[in-house]
Design a protein around this motif. Structure first.
Motif, PDB file in Angstrom:
ATOM      1  N   ALA A  37       0.821  -1.200   0.000  1.00  0.00           N
ATOM      2  CA  ALA A  37       0.000   0.000   0.000  1.00  0.00           C
ATOM      3  C   ALA A  37       0.861   1.258   0.000  1.00  0.00           C
ATOM      4  O   ALA A  37       1.868   1.347   0.681  1.00  0.00           O
ATOM      5  CB  ALA A  37      -0.913   0.007   1.220  1.00  0.00           C
ATOM      6  N   SER A  38       0.448   2.217  -0.782  1.00  0.00           N
ATOM      7  CA  SER A  38       1.091   3.521  -0.781  1.00  0.00           C
ATOM      8  C   SER A  38       0.040   4.554  -1.138  1.00  0.00           C
ATOM      9  O   SER A  38      -1.095   4.226  -1.481  1.00  0.00           O
ATOM     10  CB  SER A  38       2.230   3.585  -1.804  1.00  0.00           C
ATOM     11  N   ALA A  39       0.424   5.799  -1.093  1.00  0.00           N
ATOM     12  CA  ALA A  39      -0.534   6.853  -1.391  1.00  0.00           C
ATOM     13  C   ALA A  39      -0.966   6.831  -2.844  1.00  0.00           C
ATOM     14  O   ALA A  39      -1.941   7.483  -3.217  1.00  0.00           O
ATOM     15  CB  ALA A  39       0.095   8.212  -1.058  1.00  0.00           C
ATOM     16  N   HIS A  40      -0.248   6.075  -3.689  1.00  0.00           N
ATOM     17  CA  HIS A  40      -0.557   6.065  -5.116  1.00  0.00           C
ATOM     18  C   HIS A  40      -1.038   4.699  -5.592  1.00  0.00           C
ATOM     19  O   HIS A  40      -0.935   4.374  -6.764  1.00  0.00           O
ATOM     20  CB  HIS A  40       0.695   6.462  -5.917  1.00  0.00           C
ATOM     21  N   ALA A  52       9.238   2.296  -1.191  1.00  0.00           N
ATOM     22  CA  ALA A  52      10.518   1.799  -0.682  1.00  0.00           C
ATOM     23  C   ALA A  52      10.462   1.544   0.808  1.00  0.00           C
ATOM     24  O   ALA A  52      11.240   0.758   1.342  1.00  0.00           O
ATOM     25  CB  ALA A  52      11.625   2.806  -0.990  1.00  0.00           C
ATOM     26  N   GLY A  53       9.529   2.189   1.494  1.00  0.00           N
ATOM     27  CA  GLY A  53       9.429   2.002   2.930  1.00  0.00           C
ATOM     28  C   GLY A  53       8.593   0.821   3.321  1.00  0.00           C
ATOM     29  O   GLY A  53       8.346   0.602   4.498  1.00  0.00           O
ATOM     30  N   ALA A  54       8.100   0.034   2.353  1.00  0.00           N
ATOM     31  CA  ALA A  54       7.230  -1.095   2.671  1.00  0.00           C
ATOM     32  C   ALA A  54       7.781  -2.370   2.077  1.00  0.00           C
ATOM     33  O   ALA A  54       7.052  -3.180   1.538  1.00  0.00           O
ATOM     34  CB  ALA A  54       5.818  -0.833   2.172  1.00  0.00           C
ATOM     35  N   ALA A 103       0.963   2.830   7.506  1.00  0.00           N
ATOM     36  CA  ALA A 103       1.863   3.675   8.282  1.00  0.00           C
ATOM     37  C   ALA A 103       3.306   3.520   7.808  1.00  0.00           C
ATOM     38  O   ALA A 103       4.070   4.499   7.759  1.00  0.00           O
ATOM     39  CB  ALA A 103       1.746   3.324   9.762  1.00  0.00           C
ATOM     40  N   GLN A 104       3.684   2.308   7.444  1.00  0.00           N
ATOM     41  CA  GLN A 104       5.045   2.071   6.978  1.00  0.00           C
ATOM     42  C   GLN A 104       5.334   2.808   5.678  1.00  0.00           C
ATOM     43  O   GLN A 104       6.446   3.304   5.455  1.00  0.00           O
ATOM     44  CB  GLN A 104       5.279   0.572   6.778  1.00  0.00           C
ATOM     45  N   SER A 105       4.333   2.884   4.801  1.00  0.00           N
ATOM     46  CA  SER A 105       4.548   3.515   3.498  1.00  0.00           C
ATOM     47  C   SER A 105       4.824   5.001   3.626  1.00  0.00           C
ATOM     48  O   SER A 105       5.440   5.595   2.747  1.00  0.00           O
ATOM     49  CB  SER A 105       3.334   3.291   2.600  1.00  0.00           C
ATOM     50  N   GLY A 106       4.399   5.619   4.716  1.00  0.00           N
ATOM     51  CA  GLY A 106       4.612   7.044   4.895  1.00  0.00           C
ATOM     52  C   GLY A 106       5.739   7.395   5.835  1.00  0.00           C
ATOM     53  O   GLY A 106       5.981   8.582   6.085  1.00  0.00           O
ATOM     54  N   ASP A 107       6.426   6.417   6.366  1.00  0.00           N
ATOM     55  CA  ASP A 107       7.461   6.678   7.368  1.00  0.00           C
ATOM     56  C   ASP A 107       8.570   5.653   7.214  1.00  0.00           C
ATOM     57  O   ASP A 107       8.416   4.487   7.574  1.00  0.00           O
ATOM     58  CB  ASP A 107       6.843   6.608   8.769  1.00  0.00           C
ATOM     59  N   SER A 108       9.721   6.089   6.702  1.00  0.00           N
ATOM     60  CA  SER A 108      10.812   5.154   6.418  1.00  0.00           C
ATOM     61  C   SER A 108      11.410   4.536   7.677  1.00  0.00           C
ATOM     62  O   SER A 108      12.076   3.512   7.617  1.00  0.00           O
ATOM     63  CB  SER A 108      11.919   5.869   5.643  1.00  0.00           C
TER      64      SER A 108
END
Length: 507
Positions: A37-40, A52-54, A103-108
């Motif tokens: 999952a990501s914002a896009h 990259a954060g997930a 949460a992971q996708s928005g915070d490395s």
């Protein structure tokens, strides 16, 4: 189907319920759907923008239990409970990992700060208690236990290593200084691998292989396959214990986690002894009923169940060890279960002591590495093609075969050891036992299953089958394992030994 046998509950079993139960979906699996999952994220699972954060698919921790070699007997009960607590902590951390993808996708730094950091603190406390248990009975706790506290993130397509039986406990420093985000070779970790629409982590398409693509005899003489030859003791003894017609299932592990409810975090299939759970004493085993035709064989033979992930809600769909920990779908009993004991290539075998415990394979091989992996997957009609790290896709009319050969060299003294392995060894390449070990009858188990071949298309697998596993092991085939406790009476064991040493085939 079946029942989940229990005598009484341990306080350790109650602590993970809240975290894992919150992740129940449908039949009760740990959520995997938001892995990328990501914002896009688009509507199609094939066109998601990976963040990259997930990239962290699972959690890799040093396997402390395999590193403890000299635990005084008086400390083993307490140490085993702390080892079970370490497993429980990983399960809880993996549950948080699986439920916080957004949460992971928005915070490395999320995985390191919110999951791996707190996990390290809990493991440090458990490791301290292990040392205390050992010192309390006058033993010497291993130096530097604290170095095994740190865990790391791991990609879905990264084989484990460095944390297994022969690992050095480097806490992920081998290129793993990635703040827990799986950047060390995990940039593509799990890319293109989804949840097959069933809401749990694995298996995925890359976990399967067409049996025709497996090279014949490629597995060679790995882990004891050279044990039975033309010389030495050439007989066999077969014991018929059925295929669990009595529906005896539980998620305990009497050998590795005695006295701990749900110590396996996955469901086991049992044949033979009918009083086998975490709280069974040797006396309980000796007085139990058996499913074996020969009533002198009260041994317990068990292995993780296979499931067909078809949406079926089994009896444990909402239970720990079952659906609440990602083990979902229809439990598949073997169509046949062949249990036989064979001899040694170099000479006679001696009797096993009663209550000898043997674990073969490694339930944590995906994160530990393959040093102790020991299952051969194959298909009927293709028995010369065996693979350890893939599930076979068998042609129509061919059964899935699951074969394991146990360690067959015993130290001559102990029925168990601190890490449940050191009292046993595999034969060497020439079939002989290592120095100071004696050859005993080698247990060989072959399970045959009637399973429709899953369909693999466009990187997706439909209606996969999979072995039950610890949640963080992602149902990888390499994590398959088997357990055995010898509860044959003395007369039967002597009969087994005599038969094998005379070169006869008995049952």
């Amino acid at each position: 189907m079946g029942r989940n046998t229990r005598k009484r509950r341990s306080p350790l079993a109650t602590k993970v319920v809240a975290g894992a139960a919150a992740l129940a979906v449908g039949g009760g699996g740990l959520v995997w759907a938001n892995f990328y999952a990501s914002a896009h994220e688009s509507g199609s699972s094939h066109h998601r923008t990976r963040s990259a954060g997930a990239q962290v698919a699972t959690i890799q921790c040093p396997d402390v239990g395999q590193k403890l070699r000299n635990v005084p007997r008086g400390a083993r009960s307490g140490v085993d409970k702390e080892l079970a607590r370490l497993d429980e902590q990983i399960t809880e951390a993996y549950a948080r990992l699986a439920s916080t993808r957004q949460a992971q996708s928005g915070d490395s730094g999320y995985v390191q700060n919110a999951i791996l950091g707190p996990l390290k603190s809990k493991r440090t406390a458990a490791l301290d208690r292990i040392g205390t248990n050992i010192r309390r009975v006058g033993g010497n706790a291993p130096d530097g236990l604290g170095r095994f506290a740190e865990c790391r993130g791991m990609g879905a397509d990264q084989p484990g290593g460095g944390n297994g039986d022969n690992g050095d406990g480097d806490n992920g420093q081998d290129g793993g200084q990635d703040n827990g985000q799986g950047q060390d070779g995990g940039q593509n970790g799990g890319q293109g691998q989804d949840d097959n629409g069933n809401g749990v982590a694995g298996p995925v398409a890359d976990d399967f292989i067409d049996i025709n693509d497996v090279q014949p005899n490629s597995r060679g003489s790995q882990n004891g396959l050279a044990a039975n030859g033309d010389g030495g003791s050439t007989g066999t003894f077969t014991t018929d214990c059925g295929v669990n017609e009595n529906n005896l299932f539980n998620s305990d592990n009497l050998i590795a986690a005695p006295g701990v409810d749900n110590g396996a975090h996955h469901t086991h299939d049992y044949v033979g002894n009918q009083d086998n759970d975490a709280f069974s004493s040797d006396e309980d085993l000796a007085n139990a009923e058996t499913s074996c035709q020969n009533q002198g064989d009260k041994s317990t033979y068990y292995w993780p169940v296979l499931r067909l992930q078809d949406g079926t809600e089994e009896f444990d769909a909402n239970d720990q060890g079952g659906g609440a920990e990602g083990n979902i779908g229809k439990i598949l009993k073997p169509a046949q279960a062949e249990l036989r004991f064979v001899g040694n290539q170099q000479g006679d075998v001696v009797a096993m002591p009663q209550f000898l415990r043997i674990i073969t394979g490694d339930a944590k091989s995906f994160t530990n590495g393959d040093a102790n992996a020991n299952t051969a997957w194959s298909c009927s009609g293709f028995e010369d093609r065996q693979v350890t790290d893939k599930y076979p896709l068998c042609p129509e009319g061919s059964q899935v075969l699951r074969t394991v050969n146990f360690q067959s060299c015993w130290d001559g003294q102990n029925t168990d050891s601190a890490n449940h392995r050191d009292h046993m060894a595999f034969v060497q390449q020439d079939g002989s036992c290592p120095d100071n070990f004696q050859a005993i009858p080698q247990l060989q188990i072959k399970l045959a299953y009637d399973i429709p071949a899953p369909t693999v298309e466009n990187g997706q697998v439909q209606n996969p089958y999979a072995v039950d596993s610890f949640p963080e092991q992602l149902h990888k085939p390499i994590t398959d394992h088997n357990d055995f406790i010898n509860v044959m009476d003395e007369n039967l064991m002597n009969e087994v030994v005599d038969c094998i040493n005379r070169g006869e085939d008995c049952q």
